[in-house]
Design a protein around this motif. Structure first.
Motif, PDB file in Angstrom:
ATOM      1  N   LEU A  79      33.357 -15.265   9.858  1.00 47.44           N
ATOM      2  CA  LEU A  79      33.193 -15.869   8.503  1.00 47.44           C
ATOM      3  C   LEU A  79      33.372 -17.343   8.977  1.00 47.44           C
ATOM      4  O   LEU A  79      34.284 -17.938   9.725  1.00 47.44           O
ATOM      5  N   THR A  80      32.413 -18.264   8.511  1.00 46.74           N
ATOM      6  CA  THR A  80      32.416 -19.653   8.681  1.00 46.74           C
ATOM      7  C   THR A  80      32.818 -20.427   7.512  1.00 46.74           C
ATOM      8  O   THR A  80      32.808 -20.242   6.431  1.00 46.74           O
ATOM      9  N   CYS A  81      33.554 -21.830   7.644  1.00 45.10           N
ATOM     10  CA  CYS A  81      33.890 -22.447   6.677  1.00 45.10           C
ATOM     11  C   CYS A  81      33.550 -23.882   7.284  1.00 45.10           C
ATOM     12  O   CYS A  81      34.011 -24.455   8.177  1.00 45.10           O
ATOM     13  N   ALA A  82      32.634 -24.813   6.522  1.00 46.73           N
ATOM     14  CA  ALA A  82      32.237 -26.040   6.917  1.00 46.73           C
ATOM     15  C   ALA A  82      33.340 -26.872   6.757  1.00 46.73           C
ATOM     16  O   ALA A  82      33.906 -27.132   5.717  1.00 46.73           O
ATOM     17  N   LEU A  83      33.418 -27.836   7.706  1.00 46.80           N
ATOM     18  CA  LEU A  83      34.400 -28.711   7.422  1.00 46.80           C
ATOM     19  C   LEU A  83      33.816 -30.227   7.161  1.00 46.80           C
ATOM     20  O   LEU A  83      32.809 -30.444   7.445  1.00 46.80           O
ATOM     21  N   PRO A  84      34.663 -31.236   6.687  1.00 44.35           N
ATOM     22  CA  PRO A  84      34.292 -32.463   6.416  1.00 44.35           C
ATOM     23  C   PRO A  84      33.835 -32.926   7.762  1.00 44.35           C
ATOM     24  O   PRO A  84      34.446 -32.994   8.815  1.00 44.35           O
ATOM     25  N   ILE A  85      33.071 -33.964   7.721  1.00 43.53           N
ATOM     26  CA  ILE A  85      32.576 -34.738   8.927  1.00 43.53           C
ATOM     27  C   ILE A  85      33.418 -36.009   9.125  1.00 43.53           C
ATOM     28  O   ILE A  85      33.178 -37.134   8.563  1.00 43.53           O
ATOM     29  N   LYS A  86      34.554 -35.665   9.765  1.00 44.23           N
ATOM     30  CA  LYS A  86      35.642 -36.551  10.166  1.00 44.23           C
ATOM     31  C   LYS A  86      36.211 -36.023  11.129  1.00 44.23           C
ATOM     32  O   LYS A  86      36.285 -34.748  11.300  1.00 44.23           O
ATOM     33  N   GLU A  87      37.441 -36.657  11.366  1.00 43.29           N
ATOM     34  CA  GLU A  87      38.125 -36.124  12.624  1.00 43.29           C
ATOM     35  C   GLU A  87      39.019 -34.926  11.942  1.00 43.29           C
ATOM     36  O   GLU A  87      39.658 -35.018  10.836  1.00 43.29           O
ATOM     37  N   PHE A  88      38.915 -33.766  12.892  1.00 43.97           N
ATOM     38  CA  PHE A  88      39.607 -32.697  12.279  1.00 43.97           C
ATOM     39  C   PHE A  88      41.245 -33.029  12.257  1.00 43.97           C
ATOM     40  O   PHE A  88      41.915 -32.088  11.489  1.00 43.97           O
ATOM     41  N   GLY A  89      41.764 -33.889  13.061  1.00 45.26           N
ATOM     42  CA  GLY A  89      43.117 -33.916  12.885  1.00 45.26           C
ATOM     43  C   GLY A  89      43.673 -34.437  11.549  1.00 45.26           C
ATOM     44  O   GLY A  89      45.004 -34.305  11.277  1.00 45.26           O
ATOM     45  N   SER A  90      42.756 -34.739  10.716  1.00 44.53           N
ATOM     46  CA  SER A  90      43.235 -35.198   9.584  1.00 44.53           C
ATOM     47  C   SER A  90      43.248 -34.218   8.446  1.00 44.53           C
ATOM     48  O   SER A  90      43.581 -34.344   7.068  1.00 44.53           O
ATOM     49  N   ILE A  91      42.799 -32.859   8.859  1.00 45.03           N
ATOM     50  CA  ILE A  91      42.964 -31.689   7.752  1.00 45.03           C
ATOM     51  C   ILE A  91      43.669 -30.547   8.389  1.00 45.03           C
ATOM     52  O   ILE A  91      43.739 -30.523   9.370  1.00 45.03           O
ATOM     53  N   THR A  92      43.874 -29.832   7.104  1.00 45.86           N
ATOM     54  CA  THR A  92      44.384 -28.439   7.624  1.00 45.86           C
ATOM     55  C   THR A  92      43.634 -27.489   6.803  1.00 45.86           C
ATOM     56  O   THR A  92      43.186 -27.605   5.826  1.00 45.86           O
ATOM     57  N   VAL A  93      43.274 -26.187   7.613  1.00 44.71           N
ATOM     58  CA  VAL A  93      42.536 -25.063   7.035  1.00 44.71           C
ATOM     59  C   VAL A  93      43.402 -24.081   6.816  1.00 44.71           C
ATOM     60  O   VAL A  93      44.176 -23.546   7.897  1.00 44.71           O
ATOM     61  N   HIS A  94      43.298 -23.594   5.739  1.00 40.18           N
ATOM     62  CA  HIS A  94      44.027 -22.281   5.398  1.00 40.18           C
ATOM     63  C   HIS A  94      43.098 -21.002   5.052  1.00 40.18           C
ATOM     64  O   HIS A  94      41.988 -21.406   4.287  1.00 40.18           O
TER      65      HIS A  94
END
Length: 241
Positions: A24-39
């Motif tokens: 299953l895929t989840c599109a992330l914002p176009i920015k550094e991954f270090g600034s987000i958390t995925v649940h």
């Protein structure tokens, strides 16, 4: 992959055979991954959300005790976070929610329904009926009951215990619908219509508010496949002060 209804960008459905891997895929914002958390959460029919795993750049994935890393794998690459069920079992079926948390921003949600095929029953023996097509305009505070009927045709008519019924509300200005109720494996009533046909009725009642306008869909999980009604449009009348 297909969608519950073509008129809106509704919950996508990914179908796999029992025992296969499912990603299953989840599109992330176009920015550094270090600034987000995925649940990642899982929701089965009749249940609330259950946390599967939390992923952030500063720490290894944290899996909930109920979801072993021996069966699930999560990783991110190219602005996409993938959750993989390594070997599916029937209990893996349900809605998977991806929540993206950013500092000072609301959580962004996306959903995918995972359908696990492995039952030998044929969905062609079922028909999903919703009515009326359009309800008369209601006013906030009034009660409305939505109805969905599942008609089954067998040599020995029965409502399968494998049925799971979901209600969604879709608005034209939203990219994803809201799941508002799940029946699990329960129904309100069943009746024999003939020696080979049976009907089970599922109802959902609520007091409407000014934000409840939209189209309500009855989605039925039958034997690892999704059947859905054409939707019931709920219109609200004008409010005078």
């Amino acid at each position: 992959m297909f969608f519950l209804h073509q008129g809106y960008s509704l919950v996508p459905v990914k179908t796999v055979q029992l025992g296969e891997a499912a990603t299953l895929t989840c599109a992330l914002p176009i920015k550094e991954f270090g600034s987000i958390t995925v649940h990642w959460y899982k929701q089965s029919a009749g249940d609330g959300l259950k946390l599967i795993v939390t992923l952030s750049k500063s720490a290894p994935p944290e899996y909930s005790p109920e979801f072993s890393r021996k069966r699930f794998n999560v990783e991110n690459a190219n602005n996409v976070c993938n959750l993989t069920v390594l070997k599916t079992v029937q209990e893996d079926e349900g809605i998977y929610h991806c929540g993206i948390a950013e500092w000072m921003y609301p959580i962004q949600w996306s959903e995918t329904y995972l359908s696990v095929k492995g039952n030998t029953q044929m969905t062609s023996n079922y028909t999903v009926v919703q009515w009326p097509t359009v309800l008369d305009p209601l006013h906030p505070g009034e009660s409305v009951t939505l109805q969905c009927s599942i008609i089954s045709v067998f040599d020995k008519a029965t409502c399968s215990e494998d049925l799971s019924v979901f209600w969604f509300r879709a608005e034209s200005n939203k990219s994803h619908p809201n799941i508002i109720y799940t029946h699990g494996n329960t129904h309100d009533e069943c009746e024999n219509r003939s020696e080979t046909q049976k009907r089970c009725v599922y109802r959902f009642s609520k007091n409407v508010s000014s934000s409840d306008a939209g189209t309500y869909y009855c989605a039925v999980d039958i034997c690892g496949e999704i059947l859905f009604g054409n939707g019931t449009a709920l219109k609200l009348g004008m409010i005078f002060h």
